[in-house]
Design a protein around this motif. Structure first.
Motif, PDB file in Angstrom:
ATOM      1  N   SER A 164      25.362   3.262  27.190  1.00  0.00           N
ATOM      2  CA  SER A 164      24.050   3.285  26.569  1.00  0.00           C
ATOM      3  C   SER A 164      24.119   2.536  25.251  1.00  0.00           C
ATOM      4  CB  SER A 164      23.587   4.724  26.342  1.00  0.00           C
ATOM      5  OG  SER A 164      24.500   5.392  25.493  1.00  0.00           O
ATOM      6  N   GLY A 165      22.995   2.262  24.657  1.00  0.00           N
ATOM      7  CA  GLY A 165      22.967   1.585  23.371  1.00  0.00           C
ATOM      8  C   GLY A 165      21.529   1.394  22.923  1.00  0.00           C
ATOM      9  N   ARG A 166      21.352   1.234  21.627  1.00  0.00           N
ATOM     10  CA  ARG A 166      19.999   1.024  21.106  1.00  0.00           C
ATOM     11  C   ARG A 166      20.049  -0.023  20.009  1.00  0.00           C
ATOM     12  NH1 ARG A 166      19.359   4.812  16.587  1.00  0.00           N
ATOM     13  NH2 ARG A 166      21.219   6.120  16.423  1.00  0.00           N
ATOM     14  N   ARG A 167      18.921  -0.677  19.806  1.00  0.00           N
ATOM     15  CA  ARG A 167      18.841  -1.728  18.802  1.00  0.00           C
ATOM     16  C   ARG A 167      18.706  -1.106  17.418  1.00  0.00           C
ATOM     17  NH1 ARG A 167      16.785  -6.952  19.387  1.00  0.00           N
ATOM     18  NH2 ARG A 167      17.541  -6.748  21.520  1.00  0.00           N
ATOM     19  N   ARG A 168      19.596  -1.494  16.516  1.00  0.00           N
ATOM     20  CA  ARG A 168      19.525  -1.017  15.143  1.00  0.00           C
ATOM     21  C   ARG A 168      20.324  -1.963  14.263  1.00  0.00           C
ATOM     22  NH1 ARG A 168      22.751   4.220  13.611  1.00  0.00           N
ATOM     23  NH2 ARG A 168      24.274   2.633  13.007  1.00  0.00           N
ATOM     24  N   ASN A 169      19.770  -2.300  13.110  1.00  0.00           N
ATOM     25  CA  ASN A 169      20.523  -3.107  12.169  1.00  0.00           C
ATOM     26  C   ASN A 169      21.698  -2.305  11.624  1.00  0.00           C
ATOM     27  OD1 ASN A 169      18.716  -5.181  12.543  1.00  0.00           O
ATOM     28  ND2 ASN A 169      17.629  -4.860  10.612  1.00  0.00           N
ATOM     29  N   VAL A 170      22.818  -2.986  11.407  1.00  0.00           N
ATOM     30  CA  VAL A 170      24.014  -2.313  10.904  1.00  0.00           C
ATOM     31  C   VAL A 170      24.448  -3.003   9.613  1.00  0.00           C
ATOM     32  CG1 VAL A 170      24.743  -1.617  13.207  1.00  0.00           C
ATOM     33  CG2 VAL A 170      25.570  -3.774  12.271  1.00  0.00           C
ATOM     34  N   PRO A 171      25.144  -2.285   8.736  1.00  0.00           N
ATOM     35  CA  PRO A 171      25.557  -2.881   7.457  1.00  0.00           C
ATOM     36  C   PRO A 171      26.600  -3.970   7.647  1.00  0.00           C
ATOM     37  CG  PRO A 171      26.472  -0.676   7.716  1.00  0.00           C
ATOM     38  CD  PRO A 171      25.510  -0.859   8.842  1.00  0.00           C
ATOM     39  N   ALA A 172      26.718  -4.817   6.647  1.00  0.00           N
ATOM     40  CA  ALA A 172      27.688  -5.916   6.692  1.00  0.00           C
ATOM     41  C   ALA A 172      29.107  -5.396   6.863  1.00  0.00           C
ATOM     42  CB  ALA A 172      27.572  -6.750   5.419  1.00  0.00           C
ATOM     43  N   GLU A 173      29.350  -4.172   6.402  1.00  0.00           N
ATOM     44  CA  GLU A 173      30.689  -3.579   6.496  1.00  0.00           C
ATOM     45  C   GLU A 173      31.201  -3.535   7.925  1.00  0.00           C
ATOM     46  OE1 GLU A 173      33.016  -0.357   7.973  1.00  0.00           O
ATOM     47  OE2 GLU A 173      30.814  -0.270   7.957  1.00  0.00           O
ATOM     48  N   ALA A 174      30.284  -3.359   8.908  1.00  0.00           N
ATOM     49  CA  ALA A 174      30.712  -3.244  10.300  1.00  0.00           C
ATOM     50  C   ALA A 174      31.394  -4.524  10.774  1.00  0.00           C
ATOM     51  CB  ALA A 174      29.512  -2.914  11.192  1.00  0.00           C
ATOM     52  N   THR A 224      35.649 -15.115  19.250  1.00  0.00           N
ATOM     53  CA  THR A 224      34.253 -15.527  19.141  1.00  0.00           C
ATOM     54  C   THR A 224      33.376 -14.301  19.297  1.00  0.00           C
ATOM     55  OG1 THR A 224      34.890 -17.607  20.228  1.00  0.00           O
ATOM     56  CG2 THR A 224      32.529 -17.169  19.988  1.00  0.00           C
ATOM     57  N   ALA A 225      32.357 -14.179  18.458  1.00  0.00           N
ATOM     58  CA  ALA A 225      31.503 -12.988  18.479  1.00  0.00           C
ATOM     59  C   ALA A 225      30.042 -13.394  18.526  1.00  0.00           C
ATOM     60  CB  ALA A 225      31.761 -12.114  17.261  1.00  0.00           C
ATOM     61  N   VAL A 226      29.293 -12.687  19.373  1.00  0.00           N
ATOM     62  CA  VAL A 226      27.835 -12.797  19.368  1.00  0.00           C
ATOM     63  C   VAL A 226      27.314 -11.666  18.487  1.00  0.00           C
ATOM     64  CG1 VAL A 226      25.748 -12.597  20.752  1.00  0.00           C
ATOM     65  CG2 VAL A 226      27.680 -13.950  21.583  1.00  0.00           C
ATOM     66  N   VAL A 227      26.603 -12.027  17.426  1.00  0.00           N
ATOM     67  CA  VAL A 227      26.196 -11.092  16.381  1.00  0.00           C
ATOM     68  C   VAL A 227      24.677 -11.026  16.325  1.00  0.00           C
ATOM     69  CG1 VAL A 227      26.227 -10.704  13.875  1.00  0.00           C
ATOM     70  CG2 VAL A 227      28.283 -11.559  15.028  1.00  0.00           C
ATOM     71  N   GLN A 228      24.149  -9.806  16.151  1.00  0.00           N
ATOM     72  CA  GLN A 228      22.712  -9.656  15.886  1.00  0.00           C
ATOM     73  C   GLN A 228      22.499  -8.399  15.039  1.00  0.00           C
ATOM     74  OE1 GLN A 228      20.084  -8.841  19.174  1.00  0.00           O
ATOM     75  NE2 GLN A 228      21.454  -7.351  20.100  1.00  0.00           N
ATOM     76  N   GLY A 229      21.570  -8.493  14.116  1.00  0.00           N
ATOM     77  CA  GLY A 229      21.192  -7.336  13.324  1.00  0.00           C
ATOM     78  C   GLY A 229      22.247  -6.859  12.366  1.00  0.00           C
ATOM     79  N   VAL A 230      23.134  -7.747  11.912  1.00  0.00           N
ATOM     80  CA  VAL A 230      24.144  -7.394  10.915  1.00  0.00           C
ATOM     81  C   VAL A 230      23.671  -7.923   9.564  1.00  0.00           C
ATOM     82  CG1 VAL A 230      26.535  -7.679  10.160  1.00  0.00           C
ATOM     83  CG2 VAL A 230      26.012  -7.431  12.603  1.00  0.00           C
TER      84      VAL A 230
END
Length: 522
Positions: free
Chosen positions: A341-351, A378-384
């Motif tokens: 499972s998972g949900r969309r949420r912005n996460v802090p830069a620390e992550a 390689t990383a696909v990043v969103q909401g960081v």
């Protein structure tokens, strides 16, 4: 859940080999991990046009129908591991540096007790989730929670080996001499035959997971040790472990304690040969065992260095090391459903900063470190926070944007083998971070020979376990997977056709399923 996802067995056994495209190296041959693994190995070894082995297209029963062999059980008296390890870990703040000279790690304890606590830290069951189809859960990820890698402990040259039985919280075997060496080896027949040659990679990757988990435990409890990678005679140690099916186990890693016990004896002069009928009944297994026996090194034992990156910031989620290990999971689903499972949420830069740091720590040993250096992250990043959505490169603890692409997570999910269904969850399009570890096998083999194949799998497991711990510290889940269709995923990431994806990790924001978590820590 601690199960790296993998392609469906039907993908490996359905239909004839597809037609090869002009720029597809070395495939596509079905474009999944099961089919492409032997092709990548052959390509790395110098074959410019490798062909899939005939057994690639032999239908296999679904993985869920596989009954693994019972876990090994040691003979002789059973010695309980020390109690109270959870309390000791809870007294070690995270991310303070691991203890030194008695600062909380219990250096005053006998080395045998400290080793026992390190083994509990690395292997001890954490919890049971009644609604989860895969149980029990340990501090590291394992395909389908099968935990095919086992640990054995001896008292030095000439002494019998004792089996670590985490579910019994004990070492079993006689005599109970002070520990001098720990052997790590994986049982191929634990993994469903549907995974064919890929069983070898799953074991090799898990050895990397376990090596970092054990290194962390030894570090936290101040047990200096050295790593002895398999040498050309390593297969002779397997019969000495008391295994009836020694032929079905991987070449052993030996972790030697810095004591006067010396290196372990080779045990016997016999070579554990597979049954004669194996090439007929399971040719993929016979071939992966043959390849594993070639994964040997000539280096001397090397000291275990730190498993923990420097410069970690404080965690708003995890106060201590016990809580970190408790919180590690692979994405929960409710009501015995599969997937994540998972949900969309912005996460802090620390992550992302923490992930990059954990991914920058090399494994011990020159060969493993060289394979680690050959990996591209390689990383696909969103909401960081502070980062553009898109494709990034992680290197040496830092992050660099390669291409802004807000749609990359959705396109990744389209190429994942286990999409959303009535029985399966998939949170890739919502994940703030999906990491891919890739390597050019031809360059790897030119540098390390065919042993580079095993070394890069171990290095990827080492790196991914660090990412799992980083995610737990950031309140996220981390799910190691190999179910992406490789060729279209290469295009999403901007990888070249000759770059093999060794392992992927989906880092997501967990959803509360409301299910029970039964505490198994001691």
């Amino acid at each position: 859940m601690t199960a790296p996802a993998a392609p469906r067995a039907a993908d490996a056994g359905a239909g004839a080999p597809p037609r090869r495209g002009p720029v597809d190296l070395p495939g596509p041959e079905g474009d999944n991990s099961i089919a492409r693994e032997p092709l990548w190995y052959a390509y790395g070894a110098g074959d410019d046009a490798p062909e899939a082995p005939p057994w690639t297209w032999v239908p296999q029963p679904p993985p869920d129908t596989h009954t693994p062999p019972p876990p090994p059980r040691g003979g002789g008296p059973r010695r309980a591991l020390p109690l109270g390890t959870h309390d000791r870990l809870a007294a070690l703040p995270y991310p303070a540096p691991p203890p030194r000279a008695g600062r909380g790690g219990g250096a005053a304890e006998p080395v045998g007790d400290r080793l026992g606590r390190a083994l509990v830290t690395a292997f001890g069951p954490q919890r049971r989730e009644p609604e989860n189809p895969y149980n029990d859960h340990r501090p590291y990820a394992s395909p389908r929670c099968l935990f095919p890698v086992h640990a054995f402990v001896d008292g030095g040259a000439g002494m019998p080996w004792r089996l670590l039985e985490p579910d019994r919280h004990a070492l079993t075997g006689a005599p109970a001499a002070p520990a001098r060496n720990v052997v790590l080896t994986g049982r191929y027949t634990t993994v469903p035959p549907a995974y064919q040659w890929f069983r070898g990679s799953l074991i090799a990757i898990e050895l990397g997971f376990v090596l970092r988990a054990l290194s962390l435990g030894l570090e936290l409890f101040e047990v200096p040790a050295r790593l002895r990678l398999p040498d050309p005679d390593a297969h002779r140690l397997l019969p000495a472990l008391g295994l009836d099916d020694a032929w079905a186990w991987s070449l052993p890693f030996v972790v030697e304690l810095d004591d006067d016990g010396g290196a372990p004896a080779r045990g016997t002069d016999s070579v554990p040969a597979p049954p004669a009928h194996l090439t007929r009944t399971d040719p993929a297994l016979a071939e992966l065992i043959r390849v594993n026996r070639e994964q040997t090194y000539d280096s001397a034992p090397t000291p275990l260095t730190t498993a923990v990156p420097a410069g970690l910031g404080p965690s708003a989620t995890v106060p201590d090391w016990a809580e970190l290990l408790w919180r590690r999971h692979s994405g929960r689903m409710p009501r015995a459903l599969h997937g994540m499972s998972g949900r969309r949420r912005n996460v802090p830069a620390e992550a992302l900063d923490s992930a990059a740091r954990w991914l920058s720590v090399p494994p011990p040993g020159a060969e493993l470190a060289a394979a680690f250096e050959a990996l591209t992250v390689t990383a696909v990043v969103q909401g960081v926070e502070g980062q553009a959505d898109g494709v990034h490169r992680l290197r040496d603890g830092a992050t660099r944007l390669l291409r802004a692409d807000a749609n990359a997570p959705e396109r990744l999910e389209e190429q994942y083998g286990y999409g959303v269904s009535p029985v399966n969850g998939c949170g890739i399009r919502h994940a703030p971070l999906t990491v891919f570890l890739s390597v050019r096998t031809r360059e790897l083999f030119e540098r390390l020979g065919t042993a580079g194949w095993g070394a890069v799998q171990h290095a990827a497991g080492w790196a991914a376990h660090g990412l799992c711990l980083s995610a737990a510290a950031s309140g996220l889940f981390a799910r190691p997977v190999r179910a992406f269709k490789e060729i279209p995923t290469q295009r999403v990431l901007g990888l070249d056709p000759d770059e093999m994806i060794v392992l992927s990790v989906v880092v997501g924001v967990p959803q509360d399923t409301g299910g029970a978590l039964l505490d198994l820590r001691l």
